[in-house]
Scaffold this active site. Structure first.
Site, PDB file in Angstrom:
ATOM      1  N   LYS A  75       0.841  -1.210   0.000  1.00 48.00           N
ATOM      2  CA  LYS A  75       0.000   0.000   0.000  1.00 48.00           C
ATOM      3  C   LYS A  75       0.869   1.249   0.000  1.00 48.00           C
ATOM      4  N   CYS A 164     -12.492   1.505  16.675  1.00 46.66           N
ATOM      5  CA  CYS A 164     -11.179   0.942  16.391  1.00 46.66           C
ATOM      6  C   CYS A 164     -10.304   0.907  17.637  1.00 46.66           C
ATOM      7  N   MET A 165     -10.096   2.070  18.264  1.00 43.80           N
ATOM      8  CA  MET A 165      -9.180   2.137  19.404  1.00 43.80           C
ATOM      9  C   MET A 165      -9.899   2.459  20.706  1.00 43.80           C
ATOM     10  N   MET A 349      -7.510  -5.373  16.471  1.00 45.65           N
ATOM     11  CA  MET A 349      -8.966  -5.367  16.509  1.00 45.65           C
ATOM     12  C   MET A 349      -9.627  -6.591  17.140  1.00 45.65           C
ATOM     13  N   GLY A 386      -4.716   1.211  14.604  1.00 46.09           N
ATOM     14  CA  GLY A 386      -5.177   0.954  13.256  1.00 46.09           C
ATOM     15  C   GLY A 386      -4.817   2.056  12.283  1.00 46.09           C
ATOM     16  N   GLN A 387      -5.318   3.254  12.554  1.00 47.55           N
ATOM     17  CA  GLN A 387      -5.192   4.341  11.591  1.00 47.55           C
ATOM     18  C   GLN A 387      -3.952   5.193  11.853  1.00 47.55           C
TER      19      GLN A 387
HETATM   20  N1  LIG Z   1     -17.392  -4.961   9.228  1.00 49.34           N
HETATM   21  C1  LIG Z   1     -16.410  -4.210   9.740  1.00 49.34           C
HETATM   22  N2  LIG Z   1     -16.545  -2.877   9.765  1.00 49.34           N
HETATM   23  C2  LIG Z   1     -15.554  -2.118  10.308  1.00 49.34           C
HETATM   24  C3  LIG Z   1     -14.388  -2.705  10.852  1.00 49.34           C
HETATM   25  C4  LIG Z   1     -14.273  -4.123  10.812  1.00 49.34           C
HETATM   26  O1  LIG Z   1     -13.273  -4.721  11.255  1.00 49.34           O
HETATM   27  N3  LIG Z   1     -15.301  -4.828  10.251  1.00 49.34           N
HETATM   28  N4  LIG Z   1     -13.402  -1.916  11.373  1.00 49.34           N
HETATM   29  C5  LIG Z   1     -13.732  -0.586  11.854  1.00 49.34           C
HETATM   30  C6  LIG Z   1     -12.479   0.193  11.975  1.00 49.34           C
HETATM   31  S1  LIG Z   1     -11.275  -0.439  12.996  1.00 49.34           S
HETATM   32  C7  LIG Z   1     -12.244   1.329  11.304  1.00 49.34           C
HETATM   33  S2  LIG Z   1     -10.814   2.208  11.610  1.00 49.34           S
HETATM   34  C8  LIG Z   1     -13.265   1.871  10.389  1.00 49.34           C
HETATM   35  C9  LIG Z   1     -12.723   2.614   9.179  1.00 49.34           C
HETATM   36  O2  LIG Z   1     -13.828   3.114   8.518  1.00 49.34           O
HETATM   37  P1  LIG Z   1     -13.857   4.428   7.638  1.00 49.34           P
HETATM   38  O3  LIG Z   1     -13.061   5.492   8.216  1.00 49.34           O
HETATM   39  O4  LIG Z   1     -15.292   4.719   7.426  1.00 49.34           O
HETATM   40  O5  LIG Z   1     -13.226   3.876   6.268  1.00 49.34           O
HETATM   41  P2  LIG Z   1     -12.190   4.547   5.267  1.00 49.34           P
HETATM   42  O6  LIG Z   1     -12.301   3.779   4.005  1.00 49.34           O
HETATM   43  O7  LIG Z   1     -10.868   4.618   5.894  1.00 49.34           O
HETATM   44  O8  LIG Z   1     -12.773   5.987   5.071  1.00 49.34           O
HETATM   45  C10 LIG Z   1     -11.959   7.123   4.903  1.00 49.34           C
HETATM   46  C11 LIG Z   1     -12.612   8.037   3.887  1.00 49.34           C
HETATM   47  O9  LIG Z   1     -11.871   9.240   3.803  1.00 49.34           O
HETATM   48  C12 LIG Z   1     -11.631   9.561   2.435  1.00 49.34           C
HETATM   49  N5  LIG Z   1     -10.404  10.378   2.414  1.00 49.34           N
HETATM   50  C13 LIG Z   1      -9.136  10.030   2.156  1.00 49.34           C
HETATM   51  N6  LIG Z   1      -8.302  11.060   2.377  1.00 49.34           N
HETATM   52  C14 LIG Z   1      -9.069  12.094   2.775  1.00 49.34           C
HETATM   53  C15 LIG Z   1      -8.772  13.424   3.179  1.00 49.34           C
HETATM   54  O10 LIG Z   1      -7.622  13.859   3.271  1.00 49.34           O
HETATM   55  N7  LIG Z   1      -9.852  14.208   3.523  1.00 49.34           N
HETATM   56  C16 LIG Z   1     -11.138  13.748   3.476  1.00 49.34           C
HETATM   57  N8  LIG Z   1     -12.120  14.561   3.853  1.00 49.34           N
HETATM   58  N9  LIG Z   1     -11.418  12.493   3.083  1.00 49.34           N
HETATM   59  C17 LIG Z   1     -10.405  11.680   2.766  1.00 49.34           C
HETATM   60  C18 LIG Z   1     -11.568   8.240   1.744  1.00 49.34           C
HETATM   61  O11 LIG Z   1     -11.856   8.362   0.374  1.00 49.34           O
HETATM   62  C19 LIG Z   1     -12.630   7.424   2.506  1.00 49.34           C
HETATM   63  O12 LIG Z   1     -13.898   7.557   1.941  1.00 49.34           O
HETATM   64  O13 LIG Z   1     -14.086   0.801   9.927  1.00 49.34           O
HETATM   65  C20 LIG Z   1     -14.758   0.131  10.960  1.00 49.34           C
HETATM   66  N10 LIG Z   1     -15.717  -0.771  10.352  1.00 49.34           N
HETATM   67  N1  LIG Z   2      -3.918  -3.686   4.702  1.00 50.01           N
HETATM   68  C1  LIG Z   2      -4.554  -3.020   5.643  1.00 50.01           C
HETATM   69  N2  LIG Z   2      -3.926  -2.732   6.795  1.00 50.01           N
HETATM   70  C2  LIG Z   2      -4.593  -2.097   7.771  1.00 50.01           C
HETATM   71  C3  LIG Z   2      -5.927  -1.651   7.584  1.00 50.01           C
HETATM   72  C4  LIG Z   2      -6.558  -1.936   6.343  1.00 50.01           C
HETATM   73  O1  LIG Z   2      -7.722  -1.591   6.093  1.00 50.01           O
HETATM   74  N3  LIG Z   2      -5.833  -2.628   5.407  1.00 50.01           N
HETATM   75  N4  LIG Z   2      -6.576  -0.989   8.561  1.00 50.01           N
HETATM   76  C5  LIG Z   2      -5.854  -0.538   9.735  1.00 50.01           C
HETATM   77  C6  LIG Z   2      -6.790  -0.432  10.854  1.00 50.01           C
HETATM   78  S1  LIG Z   2      -7.711   0.981  11.031  1.00 50.01           S
HETATM   79  C7  LIG Z   2      -6.900  -1.410  11.783  1.00 50.01           C
HETATM   80  S2  LIG Z   2      -7.987  -1.195  13.063  1.00 50.01           S
HETATM   81  C8  LIG Z   2      -6.017  -2.584  11.790  1.00 50.01           C
HETATM   82  C9  LIG Z   2      -6.729  -3.929  12.067  1.00 50.01           C
HETATM   83  O2  LIG Z   2      -5.792  -4.920  12.195  1.00 50.01           O
HETATM   84  P1  LIG Z   2      -6.112  -6.395  12.725  1.00 50.01           P
HETATM   85  O3  LIG Z   2      -6.828  -6.346  13.997  1.00 50.01           O
HETATM   86  O4  LIG Z   2      -4.843  -7.141  12.696  1.00 50.01           O
HETATM   87  O5  LIG Z   2      -7.066  -6.970  11.562  1.00 50.01           O
HETATM   88  P2  LIG Z   2      -8.595  -7.407  11.422  1.00 50.01           P
HETATM   89  O6  LIG Z   2      -8.693  -8.045  10.092  1.00 50.01           O
HETATM   90  O7  LIG Z   2      -9.510  -6.298  11.718  1.00 50.01           O
HETATM   91  O8  LIG Z   2      -8.823  -8.489  12.578  1.00 50.01           O
HETATM   92  C10 LIG Z   2      -8.402  -9.795  12.410  1.00 50.01           C
HETATM   93  C11 LIG Z   2      -8.083 -10.472  13.691  1.00 50.01           C
HETATM   94  O9  LIG Z   2      -9.199 -10.516  14.594  1.00 50.01           O
HETATM   95  C12 LIG Z   2      -9.004 -11.645  15.412  1.00 50.01           C
HETATM   96  N5  LIG Z   2     -10.212 -12.052  16.173  1.00 50.01           N
HETATM   97  C13 LIG Z   2     -11.429 -12.402  15.741  1.00 50.01           C
HETATM   98  N6  LIG Z   2     -12.252 -12.731  16.777  1.00 50.01           N
HETATM   99  C14 LIG Z   2     -11.533 -12.570  17.902  1.00 50.01           C
HETATM  100  C15 LIG Z   2     -11.799 -12.722  19.313  1.00 50.01           C
HETATM  101  O10 LIG Z   2     -12.889 -13.093  19.749  1.00 50.01           O
HETATM  102  N7  LIG Z   2     -10.788 -12.412  20.169  1.00 50.01           N
HETATM  103  C16 LIG Z   2      -9.566 -12.036  19.752  1.00 50.01           C
HETATM  104  N8  LIG Z   2      -8.637 -11.749  20.639  1.00 50.01           N
HETATM  105  N9  LIG Z   2      -9.277 -11.912  18.428  1.00 50.01           N
HETATM  106  C17 LIG Z   2     -10.241 -12.156  17.525  1.00 50.01           C
HETATM  107  C18 LIG Z   2      -8.570 -12.695  14.426  1.00 50.01           C
HETATM  108  O11 LIG Z   2      -7.870 -13.685  15.122  1.00 50.01           O
HETATM  109  C19 LIG Z   2      -7.709 -11.913  13.438  1.00 50.01           C
HETATM  110  O12 LIG Z   2      -6.345 -12.080  13.674  1.00 50.01           O
HETATM  111  O13 LIG Z   2      -5.363  -2.705  10.540  1.00 50.01           O
HETATM  112  C20 LIG Z   2      -4.742  -1.499  10.099  1.00 50.01           C
HETATM  113  N10 LIG Z   2      -3.969  -1.870   8.941  1.00 50.01           N
HETATM  114  S1  SF4 Z   3       2.398   2.769   7.324  1.00 47.82           S
HETATM  115 FE1  SF4 Z   3       1.365   0.765   7.149  1.00 47.82          FE
HETATM  116  S2  SF4 Z   3       0.405   0.855   5.123  1.00 47.82           S
HETATM  117 FE2  SF4 Z   3       1.952   2.473   5.146  1.00 47.82          FE
HETATM  118  S3  SF4 Z   3       3.788   1.516   4.287  1.00 47.82           S
HETATM  119 FE3  SF4 Z   3       3.901   1.306   6.532  1.00 47.82          FE
HETATM  120  S4  SF4 Z   3       3.029  -0.726   6.947  1.00 47.82           S
HETATM  121 FE4  SF4 Z   3       2.397  -0.143   4.863  1.00 47.82          FE
HETATM  122 MO   LIG Z   4      -9.315   0.774  12.659  1.00 49.42          MO
END
Ligand SMILES: Nc1nc2c(c(=O)[nH]1)N[C@H]1C(S)=C(S)[C@@H](COP(=O)(O)OP(=O)(O)OC[C@H]3O[C@@H](n4cnc5c(=O)[nH]c(N)nc54)[C@H](O)[C@@H]3O)O[C@H]1N2
Ligand SMILES: Nc1nc2c(c(=O)[nH]1)N[C@H]1C(S)=C(S)[C@@H](COP(=O)(O)OP(=O)(O)OC[C@H]3O[C@@H](n4cnc5c(=O)[nH]c(N)nc54)[C@H](O)[C@@H]3O)O[C@H]1N2
Ligand code: SF4
Ligand SMILES: [Mo]
Length: 765
Positions: A75, A164-165, A349, A386-387
């Site tokens: 990425k 997320c956090m 997560m 995460g973010q």
């Molecule tokens: N089913 C399911 N849902 C989840 C999760 C999951 O594990 N499972 N995880 C949750 C978690 S941990 C997270 S962090 C959230 C993330 O959820 P979101 O924050 O809703 O997802 P993103 O795709 O990161 O959305 C970011 C948006 O900002 C836009 N963007 C990019 N750069 C900029 C900028 O500089 N300015 C502005 N204004 N916009 C910009 C992008 O185009 C995008 O539309 O999702 C949550 N939802």
């Molecule tokens: N490529 C990529 N990287 C990312 C992101 C992305 O969208 N793409 N998003 C970023 C963000 S905002 C986030 S929040 C992180 C998420 O990063 P992760 O948390 O690593 O990823 P997820 O796919 O949300 O969650 C998967 C994990 O949830 C665990 N899990 C499921 N059920 C349970 C349970 O009951 N207990 C426990 N302890 N574990 C469980 C599984 O074992 C699995 O390892 O990634 C960050 N990095």
């Molecule tokens: S900050 Fe995360 S997404 Fe960006 S290069 Fe490093 S590991 Fe990859």
């Molecule tokens: Mo997240």
């Protein structure tokens, strides 16, 4: 791709290193280099950005950034592409009937100011809200916080970081009295055992995972343990994979705690010197009802009481609750118990998105406190973010319904007084009642209680759980409802907006991010934004000024610098001291707070390493004021998930991510290489379940829960391998609304929803 990056790196060394800060914009036609942090994950890799004529031509890992030392993940290497999709939003667009018409920025700002003012006049300040992001820069989040809490006197500001956090925040606050980790990435290089408590690091924090693998190569004795509900690409590198039942982590952690206090591994001296023990309420509910309220009640306990409370978590009972073997449990417990073994616990997560997320965070911290495995290089509990700026912007700035900067809380009179002084607003301006947290905000929008909402840098109409309710809620025809969305591309969220605003992305604006290890990194505007796109911070401040708040948002030549430096005032002297904007401008790779006397802090709370840690033998938990400078070891029991499989809905559904895509795919799906790598989402099914359901790879299936359903293709024996009776779906594909299926149950303490567990049925279509 890698060759390109290497070539870029070579020229970058001369082009950028010497300047110490960003290069120029390359408008004269030559390639100019500047620095920036990656805008994706919380790892916070430093990137060198090569720009010609205002357009990014190349990126490479910054060799001077201690996080990534020149490397990037897939990425990261595709960062330029996310800005150059062919459908960037370039003008403010106002809804007109079924379509949109372009309007000027002046009209847009005037309209937003008017909508907010009308709603406040008619329905009160709690009828308006702003929903932000851990992808906000620090100045963006700070401006929104100040506008809302100091200007509009409303606390209805919350970010997607709640999803997320949230649980990591409440976990740190209830354990140490201050948010964010004690340790740093440096711990990786000293650990003897690295325990992953439910995170897929190989895909989600790839560059950091590289450091884990490098440590293993250098020191082959290092063990990697993967506690997980599903086999992920991370599992392939683990020495022990503990496949557990969803929610089984609560039992495993209690089982290890029991081993420490009943058998071996308790560091009595450390506990006596630095800790105190508590239990809280039990059977605390799941937050699924509107207006759900919960207040924990901590009760002091002694070590004997703690011993009794964890006694029932025998290896046999834990094996039953968690579905793991007694032998594996023993191996894990002995790792935490072994005196000489340095243990690094990492989580993301799986632990935070959990109806008992705060409890799980407390439990992991507790294992390290009981065994004294904290504050020694290589031994620490470390929560991965995460973010890119969930830490910097949401947690440090405090852009949460209850928050104020630097661990501030609106309920605390001194915190409000401090903010009112720095903001130069009248005493009594800040409302002492916390506002609506993310899920409460979307519920209020559905009920019609929230009239005006602005969404910035997030895509909630894809990412909130139980999405159908909230999408339908927004679609209800209401004359007084107004949704503003700032984004860089059209999304399902902009499709519901009444007003769409074109934003600058990543290096089209200046900013500061704060990563997982308390590191702040600044960057300048390097590239030219398309059309009339404006930085989010400019948009917020323009509206605030239009509403008459010119005194708290005075004219300046740099909003980013002034807002950051003002935020910094909150951090000084309270153990969260961040450097000045100017210092960050002159630094490559950022700096970690507390930053005092020109020095960053790697090991927080450690006497001799953290300038604030003065008392005590090894550590000084100086932020734990409520507990007399002692970190809290919590007893937190196992309790079931909000929803578990039954006859009608026999499968567990877990949702998450894949390496190539970022969240909703709005950016990464516009990069052809990343899109082609994983073009559509899918549902991972265990081969035996697939056979029973008559499913072959690629067949279409329908997943249905009590809330909704969606159709997608089956993946069998693919990248991730779920256990029998469990399914996994990544949410990057906006054409498949998997969140229609998920449940909006949340941790009653953190209010973070559990996206990892709900009950569904599956059928072949
Ligand atoms: N089913 C399911 N849902 C989840 C999760 C999951 O594990 N499972 N995880 C949750 C978690 S941990 C997270 S962090 C959230 C993330 O959820 P979101 O924050 O809703 O997802 P993103 O795709 O990161 O959305 C970011 C948006 O900002 C836009 N963007 C990019 N750069 C900029 C900028 O500089 N300015 C502005 N204004 N916009 C910009 C992008 O185009 C995008 O539309 O999702 C949550 N939802
Ligand atoms: N490529 C990529 N990287 C990312 C992101 C992305 O969208 N793409 N998003 C970023 C963000 S905002 C986030 S929040 C992180 C998420 O990063 P992760 O948390 O690593 O990823 P997820 O796919 O949300 O969650 C998967 C994990 O949830 C665990 N899990 C499921 N059920 C349970 C349970 O009951 N207990 C426990 N302890 N574990 C469980 C599984 O074992 C699995 O390892 O990634 C960050 N990095
Ligand atoms: S900050 Fe995360 S997404 Fe960006 S290069 Fe490093 S590991 Fe990859
Ligand atoms: Mo997240």
């Amino acid at each position: 791709m890698k060759g390109l990056a290497a070539a870029a790196a070579a020229s970058a060394l001369t082009g950028c290193r010497s300047t110490g800060s960003s290069g120029e914009s390359g408008l004269d036609g030559s390639l100019k280099w500047g620095k920036a942090p990656c805008r994706f994950c919380g790892t916070g890799c430093g990137v060198l950005v090569g720009v010609r004529k205002g357009r990014i031509e190349a990126v490479t890992g910054d060799p001077d950034c201690p996080v990534n030392r020149g490397t990037l993940c897939a990425k990261g290497y595709h960062l330029p592409g996310i800005l150059y999709g062919d459908d960037r939003i370039t003008r403010p667009l106002l809804r007109k009937g079924d379509g949109y018409e372009p309007i000027s920025w002046d009209q847009a700002i005037t309209l937003i100011a008017q909508k907010y003012q009308e709603a406040i006049d008619k329905h009160g300040r709690n009828s308006v809200g702003i929903y932000g992001s851990g992808q906000w820069t620090i100045p963006e989040g700070y401006a929104a916080l100040k506008w809302f809490k100091g200007g509009l006197r409303s606390n209805n500001i919350d970010p997607n970081a709640r999803l997320c956090m949230g649980s990591a925040v409440t976990g740190h606050m209830t354990t140490y009295g201050s948010d964010e980790p004690a340790g740093a990435y440096d711990d990786i290089e000293y650990a003897d055992a690295i325990v992953l408590w439910g995170n897929n690091m190989a895909e989600m924090h790839p560059v950091l995972f590289n450091r884990v693998l490098a440590r293993k190569r250098q020191a082959p004795h290092v063990q990697l343990i993967d506690i997980t509900t599903r086999r992920t690409p991370t599992s392939a590198y683990a020495d022990l994979v503990m496949l557990m039942k969803p929610q089984g982590d609560l039992a495993i952690a209690n089982g290890i705690a029991r081993h420490l206090v009943h058998h071996s591994g308790l560091d009595q001296q450390f506990v006596d010197d630095h800790c105190t023990l508590r239990k809280g309420k039990t059977n605390i509910g799941y937050g699924t009802e509107d207006h759900f309220k919960f207040q924990d009640k901590p009760e002091p306990i002694d070590l004997e009481q703690y011993r009794e409370l964890v006694a029932p978590y025998t290896p046999e009972r834990v094996a039953e609750l968690a579905g793991v073997s007694v032998a594996d449990l023993k191996t894990l417990a002995e790792i935490y118990a072994a005196k000489q073994t340095r243990v690094l616990s990492l989580w993301c997560m799986g632990v935070n998105q959990h109806v008992r997320g705060t409890w799980m965070n407390n439990l992991i911290h507790g294992l390290h406190l009981l065994s004294g495995k904290i504050g020694v290089p290589g031994s620490t509990p470390f929560s991965l973010t995460g973010q890119p700026s969930a830490c910097g912007t949401c947690r440090e700035v405090g852009t949460l319904a209850h928050g104020l900067p630097a661990d501030g809380h609106v309920k605390v009179p001194e915190h409000r007084a401090k903010a009112e002084k720095i903001w130069k607003v009248k005493p009594g301006t800040i409302d002492p009642k916390p506002g609506l947290h993310a899920m409460a905000m979307f519920r209020a929008l559905d009920r019609g209680d929230l009239k005006v909402m602005w969404v910035q840098v997030t895509n909630p109409f894809v990412t909130v759980p139980n999405l159908r309710r909230y999408r339908d809620g927004k679609k209800k025809k209401r004359d007084d409802s107004f949704l503003i969305v700032s984004d860089i591309y059209p999304t399902p969220t902009t499709a519901l907006a009444d007003l769409i605003l074109p934003s600058c992305g990543w290096v089209e604006k200046a900013g500061v991010f704060g990563n997982s290890e308390r590191r702040h990194q600044q960057w300048e505007q390097l590239a030219k934004p398309p059309g009339e796109a404006k930085p989010d911070v400019w948009q917020t401040v323009a509206v605030a000024r239009k509403m008459g708040l010119t005194e708290i948002f005075p004219e300046t030549d740099s909003l980013e610098r002034d807002l950051y430096n003002e935020f910094r005032e909150f951090t000084l002297g309270v153990g969260k001291d961040v450097p000045t904007y100017e210092t960050l401008q002159a630094t490559h790779g950022g700096l970690r707070w507390p930053y005092v006397d020109g020095k960053e802090t790697i090991y927080r709370y450690v006497v001799g390493a953290d300038p604030y840690a003065k008392k005590g033998t090894r550590m000084d938990f100086y932020k734990a004021k409520k507990t007399g400078g002692r970190a809290v070891i919590w007893f937190r029991p196992w309790e079931p998930a909000a929803e578990s499989p039954d006859e009608e809905y026999p499968f567990w559904l877990c949702t998450g991510r894949v390496l190539e895509h970022w969240h909703t795919g709005s950016m990464t799906r516009r990069v052809p290489q990343l899109h082609r790598a994983v073009p559509r989402t899918y549902c991972e099914v265990h081969p035996e379940d697939a056979q029973q359901l008559g499913l072959r790879p690629g067949d279409k299936l329908r997943i249905t829960s009590r809330r909704g359903s969606c159709e997608l293709q089956a993946s069998i024996g693919g990248r991730g391998k779920p256990q029998r009776g469990q399914l996994f779906v990544p949410f990057f594909d906006e054409s498949v609304a998997i969140n229609d299926v998920t449940l909006d149950a949340y941790c009653p303490i953190s209010k973070e929803p559990d996206y990892k567990k709900c009950a569904v049925k599956v059928e072949r279509v």
